[in-house]
Design a protein around this motif. Structure first.
Motif, PDB file in Angstrom:
ATOM      1  N   UNK A 262     101.645   6.691 -25.319  1.00 37.99           N
ATOM      2  CA  UNK A 262     100.522   7.413 -25.356  1.00 37.99           C
ATOM      3  C   UNK A 262      99.767   7.126 -24.219  1.00 37.99           C
ATOM      4  N   UNK A 263     100.518   6.388 -23.106  1.00 41.28           N
ATOM      5  CA  UNK A 263      99.299   6.011 -22.035  1.00 41.28           C
ATOM      6  C   UNK A 263      98.377   4.838 -21.965  1.00 41.28           C
ATOM      7  N   UNK A 264      98.707   3.492 -23.081  1.00 43.10           N
ATOM      8  CA  UNK A 264      97.832   2.312 -23.382  1.00 43.10           C
ATOM      9  C   UNK A 264      98.272   1.922 -21.928  1.00 43.10           C
ATOM     10  N   UNK A 265      99.559   1.339 -22.134  1.00 41.84           N
ATOM     11  CA  UNK A 265     100.097   0.550 -20.664  1.00 41.84           C
ATOM     12  C   UNK A 265     101.200   1.389 -20.226  1.00 41.84           C
ATOM     13  N   UNK A 266     101.927   0.532 -18.998  1.00 42.77           N
ATOM     14  CA  UNK A 266     102.612   2.047 -18.673  1.00 42.77           C
ATOM     15  C   UNK A 266     103.924   0.350 -17.196  1.00 42.77           C
ATOM     16  N   UNK A 267     104.749   0.850 -17.096  1.00 42.54           N
ATOM     17  CA  UNK A 267     105.807   0.920 -16.255  1.00 42.54           C
ATOM     18  C   UNK A 267     106.344   1.436 -15.224  1.00 42.54           C
ATOM     19  N   UNK A 268     106.316   1.168 -13.682  1.00 46.00           N
ATOM     20  CA  UNK A 268     107.168   1.815 -12.874  1.00 46.00           C
ATOM     21  C   UNK A 268     108.854   2.208 -12.819  1.00 46.00           C
ATOM     22  N   UNK A 269     109.396   3.509 -12.273  1.00 47.91           N
ATOM     23  CA  UNK A 269     110.400   3.833 -12.721  1.00 47.91           C
ATOM     24  C   UNK A 269     111.090   3.843 -11.724  1.00 47.91           C
ATOM     25  N   UNK A 270     112.434   3.573 -11.060  1.00 45.91           N
ATOM     26  CA  UNK A 270     112.931   3.591  -9.722  1.00 45.91           C
ATOM     27  C   UNK A 270     113.121   5.123 -10.012  1.00 45.91           C
ATOM     28  N   UNK A 271     113.029   5.755  -9.095  1.00 48.31           N
ATOM     29  CA  UNK A 271     113.961   6.799  -9.323  1.00 48.31           C
ATOM     30  C   UNK A 271     114.339   7.685  -8.076  1.00 48.31           C
ATOM     31  N   UNK A 272     114.694   6.957  -6.958  1.00 57.50           N
ATOM     32  CA  UNK A 272     115.915   6.642  -5.742  1.00 57.50           C
ATOM     33  C   UNK A 272     114.706   7.797  -4.517  1.00 57.50           C
ATOM     34  N   UNK A 273     113.935   8.222  -4.621  1.00 58.56           N
ATOM     35  CA  UNK A 273     113.301   9.674  -3.620  1.00 58.56           C
ATOM     36  C   UNK A 273     112.367   9.033  -3.158  1.00 58.56           C
ATOM     37  N   UNK A 274     112.023   9.894  -2.493  1.00 54.26           N
ATOM     38  CA  UNK A 274     111.043   9.234  -1.345  1.00 54.26           C
ATOM     39  C   UNK A 274     110.396  10.715  -1.404  1.00 54.26           C
ATOM     40  N   UNK A 275     110.145  11.592  -2.152  1.00 56.61           N
ATOM     41  CA  UNK A 275     109.474  12.654  -2.045  1.00 56.61           C
ATOM     42  C   UNK A 275     108.170  13.190  -2.894  1.00 56.61           C
ATOM     43  N   UNK A 276     107.194  13.517  -2.598  1.00 53.74           N
ATOM     44  CA  UNK A 276     106.154  14.276  -3.946  1.00 53.74           C
ATOM     45  C   UNK A 276     106.869  14.768  -4.756  1.00 53.74           C
ATOM     46  N   UNK A 277     106.478  14.302  -5.863  1.00 51.69           N
ATOM     47  CA  UNK A 277     107.568  14.508  -7.631  1.00 51.69           C
ATOM     48  C   UNK A 277     106.078  15.664  -8.289  1.00 51.69           C
TER      49      UNK A 277
END
Length: 348
Positions: A262-277
Protein backbone atom coordinates in the motif's frame (compact mmCIF):
# COMPACT_ATOMS: atom_id res chain seq x y z
CA UNK A 1 5.51 37.18 -4.81
CA UNK A 2 7.18 34.04 -3.48
CA UNK A 3 8.66 30.84 -4.87
CA UNK A 4 7.09 27.46 -4.38
CA UNK A 5 9.05 24.26 -3.64
CA UNK A 6 10.04 23.82 -7.28
CA UNK A 7 11.39 27.35 -7.60
CA UNK A 8 8.51 28.66 -9.72
CA UNK A 9 7.16 32.10 -8.93
CA UNK A 10 3.58 32.20 -7.67
CA UNK A 11 1.39 34.98 -6.23
CA UNK A 12 1.61 35.67 -2.52
CA UNK A 13 -2.10 36.47 -2.64
CA UNK A 14 -4.94 35.48 -4.95
CA UNK A 15 -6.13 37.54 -7.90
CA UNK A 16 -2.74 38.35 -9.42
CA UNK A 17 -4.14 38.95 -12.91
CA UNK A 18 -4.52 37.32 -16.30
CA UNK A 19 -0.80 36.95 -17.03
CA UNK A 20 0.42 36.14 -13.54
CA UNK A 21 3.38 33.73 -13.37
CA UNK A 22 1.25 31.00 -11.82
CA UNK A 23 -1.30 31.15 -14.63
CA UNK A 24 1.47 31.36 -17.22
CA UNK A 25 3.08 28.24 -15.76
CA UNK A 26 -0.19 26.33 -15.93
CA UNK A 27 -0.85 27.40 -19.52
CA UNK A 28 2.64 26.32 -20.56
CA UNK A 29 2.25 23.04 -18.68
CA UNK A 30 -0.98 22.23 -20.49
CA UNK A 31 0.62 23.00 -23.83
CA UNK A 32 3.45 20.66 -22.96
CA UNK A 33 1.18 17.88 -21.84
CA UNK A 34 -1.52 17.89 -24.49
CA UNK A 35 -0.19 19.55 -27.64
CA UNK A 36 3.12 17.71 -28.01
CA UNK A 37 5.34 20.81 -27.63
CA UNK A 38 8.35 19.63 -25.68
CA UNK A 39 11.30 21.63 -24.42
CA UNK A 40 14.67 19.95 -25.10
CA UNK A 41 15.44 17.37 -22.46
CA UNK A 42 12.10 17.82 -20.68
CA UNK A 43 9.52 15.39 -22.06
CA UNK A 44 10.18 12.81 -24.74
CA UNK A 45 7.14 11.68 -26.71
CA UNK A 46 7.14 8.41 -28.55
CA UNK A 47 5.21 7.29 -31.58
CA UNK A 48 3.87 3.95 -30.37
CA UNK A 49 0.10 3.61 -30.73
CA UNK A 50 -2.41 0.81 -30.95
CA UNK A 51 -3.09 -0.67 -34.38
CA UNK A 52 -6.74 0.34 -34.18
CA UNK A 53 -9.95 -0.27 -36.02
CA UNK A 54 -12.00 2.94 -35.71
CA UNK A 55 -15.76 3.09 -35.87
CA UNK A 56 -16.04 6.74 -36.92
CA UNK A 57 -19.23 6.29 -38.94
CA UNK A 58 -21.34 6.02 -35.81
CA UNK A 59 -20.05 9.22 -34.17
CA UNK A 60 -22.73 11.93 -34.19
CA UNK A 61 -20.85 14.91 -32.76
CA UNK A 62 -17.93 16.24 -34.86
CA UNK A 63 -16.27 17.19 -31.56
CA UNK A 64 -15.75 13.51 -30.88
CA UNK A 65 -13.21 13.29 -33.70
CA UNK A 66 -11.28 16.55 -33.42
CA UNK A 67 -11.42 18.01 -29.90
CA UNK A 68 -9.07 17.54 -26.96
CA UNK A 69 -10.88 15.28 -24.48
CA UNK A 70 -9.14 14.82 -21.15
CA UNK A 71 -11.25 12.44 -19.06
CA UNK A 72 -14.20 10.06 -19.22
CA UNK A 73 -16.46 8.15 -16.85
CA UNK A 74 -18.71 5.12 -17.31
CA UNK A 75 -21.83 3.87 -15.53
CA UNK A 76 -23.43 0.93 -17.29
CA UNK A 77 -24.15 1.92 -20.89
CA UNK A 78 -23.61 5.62 -20.07
CA UNK A 79 -20.30 7.22 -21.03
CA UNK A 80 -19.44 10.88 -20.43
CA UNK A 81 -16.26 12.61 -21.65
CA UNK A 82 -15.04 16.15 -20.87
CA UNK A 83 -12.39 18.38 -22.41
CA UNK A 84 -11.42 21.70 -23.88
CA UNK A 85 -13.72 24.78 -23.96
CA UNK A 86 -16.20 23.16 -21.60
CA UNK A 87 -17.05 20.44 -24.12
CA UNK A 88 -19.02 17.50 -22.73
CA UNK A 89 -19.84 14.44 -24.85
CA UNK A 90 -22.41 11.82 -23.82
CA UNK A 91 -23.00 8.31 -25.15
CA UNK A 92 -25.89 6.17 -23.96
CA UNK A 93 -24.95 3.11 -26.03
CA UNK A 94 -21.47 2.22 -24.73
CA UNK A 95 -19.65 4.64 -27.02
CA UNK A 96 -21.17 3.75 -30.37
CA UNK A 97 -22.75 7.21 -30.73
CA UNK A 98 -21.73 10.47 -29.08
CA UNK A 99 -23.70 13.71 -28.68
CA UNK A 100 -22.41 17.08 -27.51
CA UNK A 101 -24.20 18.54 -24.51
CA UNK A 102 -25.65 21.95 -25.28
CA UNK A 103 -25.71 24.91 -22.89
CA UNK A 104 -22.88 23.79 -20.61
CA UNK A 105 -22.53 26.62 -18.03
CA UNK A 106 -18.78 27.16 -18.61
CA UNK A 107 -16.29 27.50 -21.46
CA UNK A 108 -13.17 26.67 -19.47
CA UNK A 109 -11.19 23.46 -19.98
CA UNK A 110 -12.72 20.54 -18.11
CA UNK A 111 -10.16 18.09 -16.76
CA UNK A 112 -12.03 15.47 -14.71
CA UNK A 113 -15.42 13.75 -14.48
CA UNK A 114 -16.95 11.23 -12.07
CA UNK A 115 -20.37 9.52 -11.85
CA UNK A 116 -21.71 7.89 -8.70
CA UNK A 117 -24.63 6.31 -10.62
CA UNK A 118 -26.18 6.54 -14.08
CA UNK A 119 -27.81 9.89 -13.28
CA UNK A 120 -25.59 11.82 -10.87
CA UNK A 121 -22.13 13.08 -11.74
CA UNK A 122 -19.66 15.94 -11.40
CA UNK A 123 -17.08 17.54 -13.70
CA UNK A 124 -14.18 19.84 -12.74
CA UNK A 125 -11.77 22.10 -14.54
CA UNK A 126 -10.04 25.47 -14.82
CA UNK A 127 -11.13 28.44 -12.71
CA UNK A 128 -11.74 25.82 -9.98
CA UNK A 129 -15.08 25.16 -11.68
CA UNK A 130 -17.30 22.29 -10.53
CA UNK A 131 -20.37 21.19 -12.50
CA UNK A 132 -23.12 18.80 -11.36
CA UNK A 133 -25.65 16.73 -13.31
CA UNK A 134 -28.64 14.73 -12.06
CA UNK A 135 -29.95 13.54 -15.42
CA UNK A 136 -27.15 11.40 -16.80
CA UNK A 137 -25.13 14.29 -18.21
CA UNK A 138 -27.86 15.81 -20.39
CA UNK A 139 -27.78 19.09 -18.43
CA UNK A 140 -25.32 20.60 -15.97
CA UNK A 141 -25.39 23.13 -13.12
CA UNK A 142 -22.38 25.15 -11.99
CA UNK A 143 -22.08 24.58 -8.23
CA UNK A 144 -18.65 26.12 -7.60
CA UNK A 145 -16.17 28.40 -9.34
CA UNK A 146 -13.39 30.70 -8.13
CA UNK A 147 -11.32 32.19 -10.99
CA UNK A 148 -9.43 34.38 -8.51
CA UNK A 149 -7.72 31.30 -7.10
CA UNK A 150 -5.91 30.84 -10.43
CA UNK A 151 -5.81 27.12 -9.61
CA UNK A 152 -7.40 24.56 -11.93
CA UNK A 153 -9.08 21.50 -10.51
CA UNK A 154 -7.70 18.29 -12.03
CA UNK A 155 -9.80 15.42 -10.68
CA UNK A 156 -12.97 14.65 -8.73
CA UNK A 157 -14.18 11.60 -6.76
CA UNK A 158 -17.23 10.80 -4.64
CA UNK A 159 -17.59 8.17 -1.93
CA UNK A 160 -21.39 8.30 -2.17
CA UNK A 161 -24.05 10.70 -3.41
CA UNK A 162 -23.24 13.23 -0.69
CA UNK A 163 -19.52 13.06 0.13
CA UNK A 164 -16.78 13.85 -2.34
CA UNK A 165 -13.47 15.58 -3.08
CA UNK A 166 -12.10 17.76 -5.87
CA UNK A 167 -8.33 18.25 -6.19
CA UNK A 168 -6.00 20.42 -8.24
CA UNK A 169 -2.94 22.63 -8.60
CA UNK A 170 -0.89 24.01 -5.68
CA UNK A 171 -2.45 21.57 -3.21
CA UNK A 172 -6.03 22.66 -3.87
CA UNK A 173 -8.35 20.25 -2.04
CA UNK A 174 -12.10 20.84 -1.81
CA UNK A 175 -14.60 18.69 0.10
CA UNK A 176 -18.39 18.47 0.06
CA UNK A 177 -20.89 16.67 2.27
CA UNK A 178 -24.09 17.77 0.52
CA UNK A 179 -23.75 16.25 -2.94
CA UNK A 180 -21.54 19.00 -4.28
CA UNK A 181 -23.89 21.92 -3.69
CA UNK A 182 -21.34 23.55 -1.35
CA UNK A 183 -17.59 23.03 -1.04
CA UNK A 184 -15.04 23.73 1.70
CA UNK A 185 -11.31 24.05 1.19
CA UNK A 186 -8.96 21.82 3.20
CA UNK A 187 -5.21 21.36 3.53
CA UNK A 188 -4.02 17.74 3.38
CA UNK A 189 -0.26 18.35 3.46
CA UNK A 190 2.34 20.89 4.49
CA UNK A 191 3.43 21.61 0.89
CA UNK A 192 1.59 22.91 -2.16
CA UNK A 193 2.24 19.96 -4.47
CA UNK A 194 -0.07 19.71 -7.48
CA UNK A 195 -2.68 17.02 -6.79
CA UNK A 196 -3.28 15.22 -10.09
CA UNK A 197 -5.40 12.10 -9.66
CA UNK A 198 -7.56 10.24 -7.12
CA UNK A 199 -7.88 6.45 -7.07
CA UNK A 200 -9.63 4.09 -4.66
CA UNK A 201 -8.71 0.53 -3.68
CA UNK A 202 -11.15 -2.31 -3.09
CA UNK A 203 -10.66 -1.92 0.67
CA UNK A 204 -11.65 1.76 0.52
CA UNK A 205 -8.17 3.24 0.78
CA UNK A 206 -7.77 6.44 -1.21
CA UNK A 207 -4.65 7.55 -3.09
CA UNK A 208 -3.82 10.97 -4.56
CA UNK A 209 -1.01 11.10 -7.12
CA UNK A 210 0.97 14.34 -6.85
CA UNK A 211 4.12 15.99 -8.16
CA UNK A 212 7.70 15.55 -6.90
CA UNK A 213 7.32 11.79 -6.48
CA UNK A 214 4.62 12.07 -3.83
CA UNK A 215 1.43 10.10 -3.20
CA UNK A 216 -1.04 10.81 -0.40
CA UNK A 217 -2.92 7.88 1.16
CA UNK A 218 -6.02 7.93 3.34
CA UNK A 219 -7.15 4.88 5.30
CA UNK A 220 -10.28 6.51 6.73
CA UNK A 221 -12.20 7.76 3.71
CA UNK A 222 -10.33 11.02 3.29
CA UNK A 223 -10.26 12.54 6.78
CA UNK A 224 -6.55 11.99 7.43
CA UNK A 225 -3.88 11.76 4.72
CA UNK A 226 -0.41 10.20 4.96
CA UNK A 227 2.42 11.27 2.63
CA UNK A 228 4.10 8.39 0.78
CA UNK A 229 7.53 8.88 -0.79
CA UNK A 230 8.72 7.19 -3.97
CA UNK A 231 12.32 6.75 -5.21
CA UNK A 232 11.55 9.35 -7.87
CA UNK A 233 11.27 13.15 -7.88
CA UNK A 234 9.07 13.69 -10.94
CA UNK A 235 5.33 14.18 -11.23
CA UNK A 236 2.94 11.25 -10.88
CA UNK A 237 -0.20 11.43 -13.01
CA UNK A 238 -2.12 8.33 -11.94
CA UNK A 239 -2.11 5.35 -9.62
CA UNK A 240 -3.83 1.99 -9.97
CA UNK A 241 -4.73 -0.07 -6.87
CA UNK A 242 -4.85 -3.83 -7.51
CA UNK A 243 -5.73 -6.87 -5.40
CA UNK A 244 -4.53 -6.90 -1.81
CA UNK A 245 -2.14 -4.06 -1.08
CA UNK A 246 -0.62 -3.88 -4.57
CA UNK A 247 -0.42 -0.35 -5.98
CA UNK A 248 1.01 0.92 -9.27
CA UNK A 249 2.06 4.53 -9.93
CA UNK A 250 2.90 6.19 -13.26
CA UNK A 251 4.64 9.44 -14.19
CA UNK A 252 6.99 11.24 -16.56
CA UNK A 253 9.36 9.61 -19.08
CA UNK A 254 7.75 6.20 -18.75
CA UNK A 255 8.50 5.98 -15.05
CA UNK A 256 6.42 3.34 -13.25
CA UNK A 257 6.58 1.92 -9.73
CA UNK A 258 5.00 -1.02 -7.93
CA UNK A 259 4.25 -1.46 -4.23
CA UNK A 260 3.02 -4.60 -2.49
CA UNK A 261 2.34 -2.88 0.85
CA UNK A 262 0.00 0.00 0.00
CA UNK A 263 2.83 2.39 -0.80
CA UNK A 264 5.13 1.81 2.18
CA UNK A 265 7.93 0.70 -0.18
CA UNK A 266 8.36 0.71 -3.94
CA UNK A 267 10.07 -1.12 -6.80
CA UNK A 268 10.80 0.60 -10.10
CA UNK A 269 9.25 -1.17 -13.11
CA UNK A 270 10.71 -0.98 -16.61
CA UNK A 271 8.02 0.01 -19.10
CA UNK A 272 9.96 0.23 -22.36
CA UNK A 273 8.48 3.70 -22.82
CA UNK A 274 9.83 7.24 -22.52
CA UNK A 275 6.41 8.91 -22.71
CA UNK A 276 4.52 10.64 -19.95
CA UNK A 277 2.01 8.04 -18.68
CA UNK A 278 -1.44 9.43 -17.96
CA UNK A 279 -3.92 6.66 -17.14
CA UNK A 280 -4.22 2.91 -16.48
CA UNK A 281 -7.07 0.41 -16.77
CA UNK A 282 -7.50 -3.22 -15.69
CA UNK A 283 -9.29 -5.15 -18.44
CA UNK A 284 -11.81 -7.92 -17.90
CA UNK A 285 -9.19 -10.57 -18.75
CA UNK A 286 -6.83 -9.22 -16.08
CA UNK A 287 -4.45 -7.35 -18.36
CA UNK A 288 -3.36 -3.86 -17.39
CA UNK A 289 -3.17 -1.23 -20.15
CA UNK A 290 -1.47 2.14 -19.61
CA UNK A 291 -1.66 5.13 -21.96
CA UNK A 292 0.33 8.32 -22.43
CA UNK A 293 1.63 11.04 -24.67
CA UNK A 294 2.73 10.35 -28.23
CA UNK A 295 0.07 7.64 -28.55
CA UNK A 296 1.93 5.46 -26.04
CA UNK A 297 0.19 2.24 -24.98
CA UNK A 298 1.82 -0.44 -22.86
CA UNK A 299 0.37 -3.56 -21.24
CA UNK A 300 1.12 -5.98 -18.42
CA UNK A 301 0.08 -9.63 -18.04
CA UNK A 302 1.52 -10.09 -14.54
CA UNK A 303 -0.18 -7.45 -12.34
CA UNK A 304 2.28 -4.73 -13.23
CA UNK A 305 5.53 -6.60 -12.59
CA UNK A 306 6.56 -6.07 -16.22
CA UNK A 307 5.27 -4.20 -19.26
CA UNK A 308 5.57 -4.39 -23.02
CA UNK A 309 4.55 -2.09 -25.83
CA UNK A 310 1.12 -2.62 -27.32
CA UNK A 311 0.57 -2.19 -31.06
CA UNK A 312 2.59 -0.57 -33.84
CA UNK A 313 3.96 2.92 -34.42
CA UNK A 314 1.27 4.97 -36.11
CA UNK A 315 1.12 8.51 -34.77
CA UNK A 316 1.96 10.97 -32.05
CA UNK A 317 -1.39 12.13 -30.68
CA UNK A 318 -1.53 11.98 -26.91
CA UNK A 319 -3.94 9.70 -25.03
CA UNK A 320 -5.22 11.04 -21.71
CA UNK A 321 -7.79 8.39 -20.70
CA UNK A 322 -8.64 4.77 -21.55
CA UNK A 323 -11.69 2.62 -20.84
CA UNK A 324 -12.40 -0.95 -21.88
CA UNK A 325 -14.90 -1.09 -24.74
CA UNK A 326 -17.97 -3.30 -24.58
CA UNK A 327 -17.13 -6.67 -26.08
CA UNK A 328 -13.39 -6.06 -25.80
CA UNK A 329 -10.97 -3.52 -27.18
CA UNK A 330 -10.36 -0.03 -25.87
CA UNK A 331 -11.91 3.39 -25.90
CA UNK A 332 -9.27 6.11 -26.17
CA UNK A 333 -9.72 9.76 -25.21
CA UNK A 334 -7.18 12.45 -26.06
CA UNK A 335 -5.98 14.96 -28.63
CA UNK A 336 -7.98 13.17 -31.34
CA UNK A 337 -11.27 13.25 -29.41
CA UNK A 338 -12.72 9.76 -28.92
CA UNK A 339 -11.69 6.55 -30.68
CA UNK A 340 -13.03 3.04 -30.26
CA UNK A 341 -10.46 0.37 -31.06
CA UNK A 342 -10.16 -3.38 -31.38
CA UNK A 343 -7.05 -4.98 -29.99
CA UNK A 344 -4.70 -6.40 -32.62
CA UNK A 345 -4.71 -10.17 -32.09
CA UNK A 346 -0.97 -10.24 -32.65
CA UNK A 347 -0.51 -8.20 -29.51
CA UNK A 348 -2.79 -10.10 -27.18
Amino acid sequence: MKKNHNGYWKPASFGAGLFSPSRFRLVVLLLLLFRGIFAPGFLIAETTALDASLDKQSVLSPLATKSLMLDAARKGDLLVSVGERGYILVSEDNGKNWNQVENVPTQVMLTGVFFIDSQTGWAVGHDAVILRTTDGGKSWQKVFSDPQLEMPLLDVWFKDAQNGFAIGAYGLFLATSDGGLTWKRRQIGEDDFHLNHISVAADGRLYISAESGKIYRSDDGGNVWQLLLLPYDGSLFCSLPLKGNVLLAFGLRGNAFRSENAGASWTKIETGSTAMLNDAEVLADGRIVVCGLGGALIESHDEGKSFERLGKKSGRQGISKILEAKGGGLMLFGEFGVQTTTLDASNT
